[in-house]
Design a protein around this motif. Structure first.
Motif, mmCIF file in Angstrom:
data_model
loop_
_atom_site.group_PDB
_atom_site.id
_atom_site.type_symbol
_atom_site.label_atom_id
_atom_site.label_comp_id
_atom_site.label_asym_id
_atom_site.label_seq_id
_atom_site.Cartn_x
_atom_site.Cartn_y
_atom_site.Cartn_z
ATOM 1 N N ARG A 98 0.825 -1.222 0.000
ATOM 2 C CA ARG A 98 0.000 0.000 0.000
ATOM 3 C C ARG A 98 0.856 1.266 0.000
ATOM 4 O O ARG A 98 0.444 2.295 -0.503
ATOM 5 C CB ARG A 98 -0.949 0.004 1.205
ATOM 6 C CG ARG A 98 -2.157 -0.888 1.019
ATOM 7 C CD ARG A 98 -3.265 -0.535 2.012
ATOM 8 N NE ARG A 98 -2.780 -0.509 3.392
ATOM 9 C CZ ARG A 98 -2.541 -1.581 4.137
ATOM 10 N NH1 ARG A 98 -2.761 -2.772 3.642
ATOM 11 N NH2 ARG A 98 -2.114 -1.462 5.375
ATOM 12 N N ASP A 99 2.052 1.175 0.593
ATOM 13 C CA ASP A 99 2.948 2.328 0.525
ATOM 14 C C ASP A 99 3.291 2.644 -0.931
ATOM 15 O O ASP A 99 3.424 3.797 -1.314
ATOM 16 C CB ASP A 99 4.248 2.036 1.292
ATOM 17 C CG ASP A 99 4.089 2.302 2.785
ATOM 18 O OD1 ASP A 99 3.363 3.244 3.140
ATOM 19 O OD2 ASP A 99 4.693 1.565 3.581
ATOM 20 N N ILE A 100 3.469 1.604 -1.715
ATOM 21 C CA ILE A 100 3.794 1.781 -3.131
ATOM 22 C C ILE A 100 2.567 2.313 -3.888
ATOM 23 O O ILE A 100 2.662 3.249 -4.678
ATOM 24 C CB ILE A 100 4.302 0.443 -3.722
ATOM 25 C CG1 ILE A 100 5.639 0.055 -3.071
ATOM 26 C CG2 ILE A 100 4.429 0.495 -5.235
ATOM 27 C CD1 ILE A 100 6.753 1.065 -3.227
ATOM 28 N N LEU A 101 1.399 1.739 -3.600
ATOM 29 C CA LEU A 101 0.165 2.267 -4.205
ATOM 30 C C LEU A 101 -0.034 3.726 -3.779
ATOM 31 O O LEU A 101 -0.605 4.524 -4.517
ATOM 32 C CB LEU A 101 -1.042 1.433 -3.760
ATOM 33 C CG LEU A 101 -1.132 0.012 -4.308
ATOM 34 C CD1 LEU A 101 -2.270 -0.744 -3.622
ATOM 35 C CD2 LEU A 101 -1.350 0.023 -5.818
ATOM 36 N N GLY A 102 0.450 4.046 -2.579
ATOM 37 C CA GLY A 102 0.292 5.380 -2.008
ATOM 38 C C GLY A 102 1.114 6.447 -2.717
ATOM 39 O O GLY A 102 1.014 7.626 -2.380
ATOM 40 N N VAL A 103 1.955 6.063 -3.668
ATOM 41 C CA VAL A 103 2.594 7.057 -4.546
ATOM 42 C C VAL A 103 2.187 6.787 -5.997
ATOM 43 O O VAL A 103 2.910 7.087 -6.922
ATOM 44 C CB VAL A 103 4.134 7.077 -4.406
ATOM 45 C CG1 VAL A 103 4.538 7.587 -3.027
ATOM 46 C CG2 VAL A 103 4.750 5.706 -4.653
ATOM 47 N N TRP A 104 1.032 6.195 -6.154
ATOM 48 C CA TRP A 104 0.456 5.928 -7.481
ATOM 49 C C TRP A 104 1.263 4.912 -8.295
ATOM 50 O O TRP A 104 1.165 4.874 -9.524
ATOM 51 C CB TRP A 104 0.317 7.200 -8.305
ATOM 52 C CG TRP A 104 -0.646 8.207 -7.759
ATOM 53 C CD1 TRP A 104 -0.336 9.445 -7.297
ATOM 54 C CD2 TRP A 104 -2.072 8.088 -7.633
ATOM 55 N NE1 TRP A 104 -1.465 10.100 -6.890
ATOM 56 C CE2 TRP A 104 -2.549 9.290 -7.087
ATOM 57 C CE3 TRP A 104 -2.990 7.059 -7.920
ATOM 58 C CZ2 TRP A 104 -3.894 9.525 -6.818
ATOM 59 C CZ3 TRP A 104 -4.337 7.289 -7.656
ATOM 60 C CH2 TRP A 104 -4.769 8.516 -7.111
ATOM 61 N N ALA A 105 2.099 4.113 -7.631
ATOM 62 C CA ALA A 105 2.918 3.165 -8.393
ATOM 63 C C ALA A 105 2.274 1.787 -8.414
ATOM 64 O O ALA A 105 1.544 1.410 -7.495
ATOM 65 C CB ALA A 105 4.318 3.088 -7.799
#
Lengths: 791, 272
Positions: A152-159
């Motif tokens: 989710r941290d990665i999704l949290g920068v739109w990645a």
């Protein structure tokens, strides 16, 4: 804990009139985790406003100011013998990055993950987290939600997540049950649960788990260590971060429940016998499919440019996500707590606000695109609920139906009193272990190969899907023999040959002797693993797992490690882009060994040039690159000899840097057929692993090792773990060119690949020192972990 | 109908996770492939607009009960009539890993006597138990009925990876011999696990990675138009995906799995 009173759901706490003892009682009674100084600041704030805080307000402050959310040790000041250091993070970690000021660092230490440029408009996002305390209580759920959280941290920068990593630290699997203190779970139980949990999340979400390590050490018995990492790909022109007052705050994903209450407070305290009972609700429950659907929705919203901001819900739940978003966009927020979909309808307002239930993301959406966003989530069968709006007044307002649950200044929330720690460091007197050289070294090679830290982790790695997405170019297990490649390479773009190179460095046993050289060695190891397969332009991630920062000696060793981080990141020109610290790893058995995980993210311009570990062709030459020293401290050989002390390997820049650059240069010029770095077990084990990974053999001569004149013992030459060294297979005809490229680094030809699968090493007087069949090596290496597991 | 007009439907639900690379494999083989959400197919589109149906790998609906069971029931309940027509018209269906589990659970394989209301076979939990991600060797033993493998010479050994925890192909207790006879008779056997030189695994681990009956890795229906297999051919499409390609030189550009996609695409081209 207070039950929900539906007539009066918002409780106030008498704080204005509270004395010091009562303040501490309040902090403890509500599990706020705030110390005296912090409670006084809270009291001051509300006294000025002539009112008492609500429970929701106190919990919000407690979560926001926790070590886990605010990193107050790293941001606070440290008192040392030499004076006061303001802000460890800025003084050491970020300083290297700032001073290097590299153009390819797009976003560092700013968002949920660090972002570096990759190819044209694409960037790479990377993040590594720890999930130690939850995994100690409930290994499966703790580890699975650790993976879920970092994704989710990665999704949290739109990645879009493209690969996962994990590094695990356990006590010995054959640890005596009778020696376990109450409340500590057996390493074997933890091992099984954690490995399953990691596999369950990555496999089910379809993200390949491609790199990691498993380390066994007595200090992990009471402090199991779980690092979870994730790497993502992001088209930078879709990176939206332009929220404004009036934008809707949208909560998407799973429902909110009582799982994960006070997770961050729990993470910022020591484990005790009672942790199980107290903290069981702090561990969340994982549902990877929910996150998979969430991922699809988020990427669609990103590609259609429908949102203005995003963050994940992790530690602190909504309280942390909403506050951080408002703070980042210099806004306020108005939240309608009663709108949040719940798993159980008796949740108290404060529980709703700080619950860490999994698989939830917060999006900021301009009103014009709200309908489209809701439609996309609907198509993916993801629940999404507008729960409030950004406002223009820098105030956090929370309503629960008609009640006002909170009214706090955002600036107050993000300016906790500065934490002050005391650091003390006594340089240990290193004594090189004294023991006679064994007359027969053959058994030591086999013993080392089957020792838990060196033995094959194939049994674990096969339970992680490392092939899903079909983009894993260099795999954690190479070929039919499952050779241990130094790094993983992912080819994330369909029509580009460029690859992402992922590696790590982890040397906790050096940390016991000297955290400074442990940190330096971890940096060196991460970079050299990356270089060994062809990676360059490396960015680093730091993850500290340490004991309590409230104890001066732990702080002293943390400071030592930070000093090394600055020095070596700077000198290698490898900036830190993201990091995280997990402190308070203490149990009745004592503190965790100072453990710094360094993750390295490099690139390779053309994956067709990647190099793997396995020997390729008989009669090819074997080079050793880099200088060998008598550095046995913290080594696996010393451990076998029951010595824990000694000189730990140092890192010598610029030579180390020349070695890394030379290897990459040689790979680019097609001179390298196989390459492996020298790490645990030294030269002998690195050579054995190269042979094990192939059908061929090796014939090596110790008296040909470059610049090792000062080392006259065969066992030192075989097993010393000096940094910045490689073994390289080079075709005979390419030797002159290879030597030319390596001219700045000590290097020499020490032998050749043989057709006969035999492992033969000659000593300083040309006598045979090691004479083993590659089959024997392979058997020892492959059975090591199982032997531990079954005893 | 021209090849450019044929449409491959790569179906997904929540938990499907191999759709992107499966689409790429079809596209690189020259077919027009789209990823379609199951709900979209139920509500807005028609399965019959497509010429090929692909059920890719993943954990459909979380696979919180027997792998593939939930999606199989959904497929029959919501698209039963379309599926029936699809099968009757002998339009190709491919199920990879979770897709194979779905096809078996839906009664679409082995399809001895039309679509079965109950599963006629099963993909049980692996022996040894647990998730297993590894490259395996498969011997292609189909005699020519299967349109997904007609470009693969008979008895050729191919390398494709598996990654699953429920892949042990089996028939009901006591029915094994009879069912096997039928498979042989109808030329329904397609891939069996073997060693690098083509010797069948005879159940031996890890050559046979999951304990499958008769080392079965993949089967087709009697018409050869429906193929289900546990290994992932889309992960063995390019040579750089192979587990030791660094030692093979760059003699070939592609890996073995491509032959499966090429076969069905060529079949579609021939039909037009």
């Amino acid at each position: 804990m207070m039950p929900l009173n539906s007539a009066q759901p918002i409780q106030e706490v008498e704080i204005i009139s509270a004395n010091d003892i009562e303040l501490q009682k309040i902090s403890k009674g509500l599990s706020l985790g705030l110390n005296q100084k912090e409670m006084e600041a809270v009291k001051r704030y509300f006294s000025q406003r002539r009112r008492n805080p609500t429970v929701v307000e106190l919990q919000t402050i407690g979560q926001t100011w926790s070590e886990h959310c605010f990193h107050k040790t790293f941001k606070g000041s440290v008192i040392t013998k030499k004076g006061k250091i303001q802000n460890l993070f800025k003084t050491y970690i970020a300083k290297a990055t700032d001073e290097l000021n590299l153009p390819w660092c797009i976003s560092v230490f700013e968002d949920n993950a660090g972002i570096i440029s990759f190819h044209e408009k694409f960037g790479i996002a990377a993040k590594v987290e720890t999930h130690n305390h939850p995994s100690a209580i409930e290994p499966f759920g703790g580890a699975a939600t650790g993976v879920g959280g970092v994704i989710r941290d990665i999704l949290g920068v739109w990645a879009d997540p493209i690969a996962c990593t994990d590094v695990l630290g356990f006590g010995p699997l054959n640890y005596d049950h009778n020696k376990l203190p109450r409340g500590i779970k057996h390493p074997k139980y933890l091992f099984r649960g954690i490995v399953d949990g990691i596999g369950c999340y990555g496999n089910n979400m379809g993200i390949p788990t491609v790199n990691g390590a498993i380390y066994f050490d007595d200090s992990y018995v009471g402090n199991v260590t779980v690092y979870c990492g994730c790497v993502g790909l992001i088209p930078m022109d879709k990176f939206a971060r332009n929220a404004r007052p009036g934008d809707t705050i949208l909560l998407a994903g799973g429902k909110t429940g009582r799982d994960g209450i006070h997770g961050v407070t729990f993470a910022s305290a020591e484990l005790t016998e009672k942790s199980e009972q107290i903290a069981r609700p702090a561990v969340q429950i994982a549902n990877p499919i929910e996150e998979e659907k969430l991922r699809r929705g988020i990427l669609k919203i990103r590609d259609n440019e429908l949102a203005s901001g995003i963050t994940d819900l992790g530690g602190g739940g909504l309280s942390s996500a909403v506050g951080e978003m408002a703070y980042r966009f210099k806004c306020g927020a108005h939240i309608q707590l009663h709108r949040i979909p719940l798993k159980h309808d008796d949740l108290a307002p404060w529980e709703i606000y700080i619950s860490e239930s999994q698989e939830r993301m917060l999006l900021l959406v301009p009103n014009s695109s709200l309908a489209d966003v809701l439609k996309i989530f609907g198509e993916e069968e993801v629940e999404a609920t507008p729960i409030g709006k950004l406002t223009d007044d820098k105030i956090l307002r929370i309503n629960y139906a008609d009640f006002e649950a909170a009214h706090l200044d955002i600036d107050f929330l993000f300016s906790p009193p500065r934490t002050e720690r005391v650091a003390r460091w006594n340089q240990p007197k290193s004594v090189e272990p004294i023991f006679p050289e064994p007359s027969d070294l053959n058994p030591y090679v086999l013993k080392l190969l089957s020792s838990p830290n060196i033995a094959s982790k194939e049994k674990v790695v096969r339970t992680y899907d490392h092939e899903v997405k079909g983009s894993t170019v260099i795999k954690p297990l190479h070929g039919d023999f499952g050779g241990p490649n130094d790094a993983a390479i992912i080819k994330p773009l369909q029509d580009q040959w460029k690859g992402v190179v992922i590696s790590c460095g982890f040397n906790p046993s050096y940390g016991r002797v000297d955290p400074y050289w442990m940190a330096a060695s971890a940096i060196d190891e991460a970079i050299r693993n990356n270089s060994a397969v062809g990676g360059r332009r490396i960015a680093l991630l730091d993850n500290f797992v340490w004991g309590s920062p409230e104890k001066p000696d732990r702080m002293g060793s943390l400071l030592r490690a930070c000093e090394a981080c600055y020095k070596f990141a700077k000198e290698f020109e490898t900036p830190f882009i993201s990091g995280k610290d997990s402190l308070y790893n203490e149990s009745p058995l004592g503190p965790v060994t100072p453990s710094l995980l360094i993750t390295a993210i490099g690139i390779i311009p053309d994956i067709r040039k990647s190099v793997s570990i396995d020997l390729k062709m008989f009669d090819n030459l074997i080079y050793v690159v880099g200088q060998s020293f008598a550095e046995l401290g913290g080594s696996e050989y010393a451990r076998l000899k029951k010595h824990e002390d000694g000189f730990v390997p140092k890192v010598r820049v610029p030579q180390a840097k020349y070695a890394m650059e030379g290897i990459v240069n040689a790979i680019d010029n097609d001179l390298v057929r196989a390459c492996h770095d020298l790490s645990e077990g030294g030269l002998a084990i690195a050579a054995a692993e190269m042979a094990i990974s192939s059908n061929l053999g090796l014939e090596l001569r110790l008296n040909n090792i470059a610049c090792a004149e000062s080392v006259r013992r065969k066992d030192y030459l075989l097993f010393s773990e000096s940094n910045s060294r490689f073994l390289v297979e080079v075709p005979m005809g390419k030797a002159p060119e290879f030597s030319r490229i390596m001219k700045k680094v000590p290097h020499s030809i020490i032998g050749k690949v043989t057709k006969d699968p035999h492992f033969c090493i000659y000593g300083l007087r040309n006598e045979i020192v090691i004479d083993l069949k590659v089959d024997e090596l392979r058997r020892a290496w492959k059975s090591g972990l199982e032997q531990q597991y079954e005893t | 109908m021209k090849l450019e007009e044929t449409r491959v439907c790569i179906l997904r639900v929540g938990g499907t996770n191999c759709d992107i690379e499966t689409r790429e494999a079809f596209q690189k083989s020259g077919a027009k492939a789209e990823i379609v959400h199951f709900n979209q197919l139920v509500k807005q589109q028609s399965l019959l607009d497509f010429n090929v149906l692909v059920i890719p790998g993943g954990f459909s609906y979380g696979d919180y009960v027997r792998a593939g069971a939930i999606w199989a029931k959904m497929l029959i309940a919501k698209l039963g009539n379309d599926i029936k027509r699809f099968v009757e018209e002998e339009r190709p269906i491919l199920g990879i890993c979770n897709g194979f589990q779905v096809l078996v659970e839906a009664g679409l394989l082995p399809l001895f006597d039309g679509i079965s209301p109950f599963p006629e076979a099963a993909l049980g939990t692996n022996i040894p138990t647990g998730y297993n991600c590894r490259w395996v060797y498969l011997k292609h033993i189909n005699h020519g009925s299967c349109i997904f493998t007609h470009k693969i010479p008979q008895n050729l050994v191919v390398r494709i990876p598996v990654a699953h925890s429920e892949g042990r192909f089996m028939f009901g207790n006591g029915k094994e011999e009879k069912c096997l006879e039928k498979l042989l008779e109808n030329d329904q056997l397609v891939f069996r696990y073997c060693n690098p030189s083509g010797k069948f695994a005879s159940g031996e681990y890890p050559t046979n990675p999951n304990g499958a009956f008769f080392d079965i890795a993949g089967i087709c229906d009697p018409s050869g138009k429906i193929l289900g297999l546990m290994p992932h051919p889309e992960r063995s499409f390019f040579n750089w995906q192979r587990p030791d390609w660094t030692g093979e030189g760059s003699l070939c550009v592609h890996s073995d799995g491509k032959l499966i996609f090429d076969s069905v695409v060529e079949y579609l081209g021939r039909r037009t």
